[in-house]
Design an enzyme around this catalytic site. Structure first.
Site, mmCIF file in Angstrom:
data_model
loop_
_atom_site.group_PDB
_atom_site.id
_atom_site.type_symbol
_atom_site.label_atom_id
_atom_site.label_comp_id
_atom_site.label_asym_id
_atom_site.label_seq_id
_atom_site.Cartn_x
_atom_site.Cartn_y
_atom_site.Cartn_z
ATOM 1 C CG HIS A 128 8.074 -12.980 -30.889
ATOM 2 N ND1 HIS A 128 7.655 -13.009 -32.193
ATOM 3 C CD2 HIS A 128 8.859 -14.076 -30.718
ATOM 4 C CE1 HIS A 128 8.168 -14.072 -32.793
ATOM 5 N NE2 HIS A 128 8.906 -14.746 -31.924
ATOM 6 C CE LYS A 140 11.533 -11.363 -32.522
ATOM 7 N NZ LYS A 140 12.903 -11.863 -32.413
HETATM 8 P P1 NAD Z 1 18.532 -11.488 -24.617
HETATM 9 O O1 NAD Z 1 18.576 -10.015 -24.736
HETATM 10 O O2 NAD Z 1 17.869 -12.110 -23.425
HETATM 11 O O3 NAD Z 1 20.020 -12.116 -24.697
HETATM 12 C C1 NAD Z 1 21.045 -11.605 -25.521
HETATM 13 C C2 NAD Z 1 22.318 -11.635 -24.710
HETATM 14 O O4 NAD Z 1 23.399 -11.295 -25.562
HETATM 15 C C3 NAD Z 1 22.293 -10.615 -23.558
HETATM 16 O O5 NAD Z 1 22.596 -11.271 -22.329
HETATM 17 C C4 NAD Z 1 23.375 -9.622 -23.951
HETATM 18 O O6 NAD Z 1 24.057 -9.060 -22.835
HETATM 19 C C5 NAD Z 1 24.296 -10.515 -24.781
HETATM 20 N N1 NAD Z 1 25.207 -9.742 -25.632
HETATM 21 C C6 NAD Z 1 25.020 -8.529 -26.220
HETATM 22 N N2 NAD Z 1 26.133 -8.130 -26.857
HETATM 23 C C7 NAD Z 1 27.049 -9.100 -26.681
HETATM 24 C C8 NAD Z 1 28.396 -9.257 -27.103
HETATM 25 N N3 NAD Z 1 29.021 -8.341 -27.864
HETATM 26 N N4 NAD Z 1 29.051 -10.398 -26.731
HETATM 27 C C9 NAD Z 1 28.445 -11.338 -25.974
HETATM 28 N N5 NAD Z 1 27.152 -11.227 -25.527
HETATM 29 C C10 NAD Z 1 26.471 -10.132 -25.889
HETATM 30 O O7 NAD Z 1 17.839 -12.012 -25.975
HETATM 31 P P2 NAD Z 1 17.251 -13.452 -26.298
HETATM 32 O O8 NAD Z 1 15.774 -13.462 -26.102
HETATM 33 O O9 NAD Z 1 18.092 -14.509 -25.657
HETATM 34 O O10 NAD Z 1 17.477 -13.491 -27.888
HETATM 35 C C11 NAD Z 1 18.779 -13.375 -28.453
HETATM 36 C C12 NAD Z 1 18.686 -13.528 -29.957
HETATM 37 O O11 NAD Z 1 18.221 -14.844 -30.284
HETATM 38 C C13 NAD Z 1 17.697 -12.559 -30.623
HETATM 39 O O12 NAD Z 1 18.224 -12.162 -31.875
HETATM 40 C C14 NAD Z 1 16.452 -13.407 -30.803
HETATM 41 O O13 NAD Z 1 15.614 -12.952 -31.837
HETATM 42 C C15 NAD Z 1 17.090 -14.737 -31.142
HETATM 43 N N6 NAD Z 1 16.254 -15.926 -30.927
HETATM 44 C C16 NAD Z 1 16.418 -16.919 -31.817
HETATM 45 C C17 NAD Z 1 15.741 -18.118 -31.649
HETATM 46 C C18 NAD Z 1 15.987 -19.234 -32.635
HETATM 47 O O14 NAD Z 1 15.407 -20.318 -32.491
HETATM 48 N N7 NAD Z 1 16.857 -19.031 -33.618
HETATM 49 C C19 NAD Z 1 14.880 -18.291 -30.564
HETATM 50 C C20 NAD Z 1 14.741 -17.244 -29.647
HETATM 51 C C21 NAD Z 1 15.452 -16.061 -29.838
#
Ligand code: NAD
Length: 267
Positions: free
Chosen positions: A155, A159
């Site tokens: 990744h 991450k």
């Molecule tokens: P990222 O850090 O770009 O985005 C996360 C967002 O959540 C940030 O903008 C952050 O400010 C916000 N956040 C944090 N605390 C918060 C709160 N209390 N209330 C509202 N917003 C809040 O991360 P990302 O790459 O978008 O990944 C996010 C999650 O999704 C991770 O756990 C990642 O592993 C997961 N993910 C899952 C899949 C899937 O298919 N299920 C795919 C990609 C990523």
């Protein structure tokens, strides 16, 4: 129109989900939530994610958006995602959680909350990966004890959790197909003179580099041959499309916990 609240709206996945919903039919963004100290609060979320104005302001607490939604889509972190589910459950709003990295205790809490609402929770929303989940279970049970199972994931450098939720799920599926307990047989990295590999081990290796969107390989290594199953995500669009598909599906389901295998009819 299915009214959707996106939590983590300014993040990598949240932004992709908002752009995907904007192009999809029968579903719209009605609320957008970020952490309470996010610099873009009160701005139009369409502008934040590069769409131009869509008339939805970014708010700093899910309580301020929940009334305008039928389904919450959360890509944040485990603590924030649990709060999304708590608030959704209290209001009987459906939820789609793509966030990864939950502890077993947090998963117990999820199990309690879904008594009051319906929730799709999946560490990977892509169609290809969910087919891979099914195939890996089948391959492990066909090949059996003679083949070593090793899982590699790669990744991007940003991450936060490791190994990925998808790699953990692949490990659990392979372990379950081989009647093993993943928590006992999972080996997370190897270093030093540690002796020969034990037959029951399921090895887990994680690479973090640059902007790799997400790659997973399961190796079944026998004597004289090996079989590898690999999935490579080229962009985040496939996860967002899966999340939108899950949101449309989950709102009509009875209360309970579902995964993408349910959404895609792979069970
Ligand atoms: P990222 O850090 O770009 O985005 C996360 C967002 O959540 C940030 O903008 C952050 O400010 C916000 N956040 C944090 N605390 C918060 C709160 N209390 N209330 C509202 N917003 C809040 O991360 P990302 O790459 O978008 O990944 C996010 C999650 O999704 C991770 O756990 C990642 O592993 C997961 N993910 C899952 C899949 C899937 O298919 N299920 C795919 C990609 C990523």
């Amino acid at each position: 129109m299915i009214r959707t609240i996106v939590v983590g709206a300014a993040g990598r996945m949240g932004g992709t989900v908002i752009r995907t919903i904007h192009e999809a039919e029968g579903i719209e963004v009605s609320g957008a939530v970020e952490r309470s100290d996010h610099p873009f609060l009160n701005r139009d979320v369409g502008e934040v994610v590069g769409l131009g104005e869509i008339g939805v302001s970014l708010v700093g607490d899910i309580e301020r958006a929940i009334e305008v939604g039928e389904v919450v889509v959360d890509f944040t972190n485990p603590g924030a995602a649990l709060r999304s589910l708590e608030v959704s459950a209290r209001r009987s709003v459906a939820a789609v959680i793509g966030t990864t990295g939950f502890t077993p205790q947090q998963m117990d809490k999820v199990g309690e909350l879904v008594k009051k609402t319906r929730c799709v929770l999946s560490p990977n929303m892509s169609v290809g990966v969910n087919l891979m989940f099914k195939l890996v279970g089948e391959i492990a049970s066909i090949l059996g004890e003679e083949y070593d199972v090793e899982i590699l994931e790669a990744h991007h450098r940003f991450k936060k959790d490791s190994p990925s939720g998808t790699a953990m799920r692949l490990g659990e599926i392979a372990a379950s197909a081989l009647s093993r307990d993943f928590h006992q047989v999972g080996v997370f990295g190897r270093k030093g003179v540690i002796g020969e590999r034990k037959p029951q081990e399921i090895g887990m290796q994680a690479i973090r580099a640059g902007d790799i969107v997400g790659e997973h390989t399961v190796i079944f290594g026998g004597l004289g041959e090996r079989l590898e199953v690999t999935h490579r995500a080229h962009s985040r669009d496939n996860f967002a499309r899966g999340a939108v598909r899950a949101a449309k599906w989950v709102i009509t389901q009875p209360n309970g916990l579902y995964d993408m295998g349910d959404v895609l009819g792979l069970k």
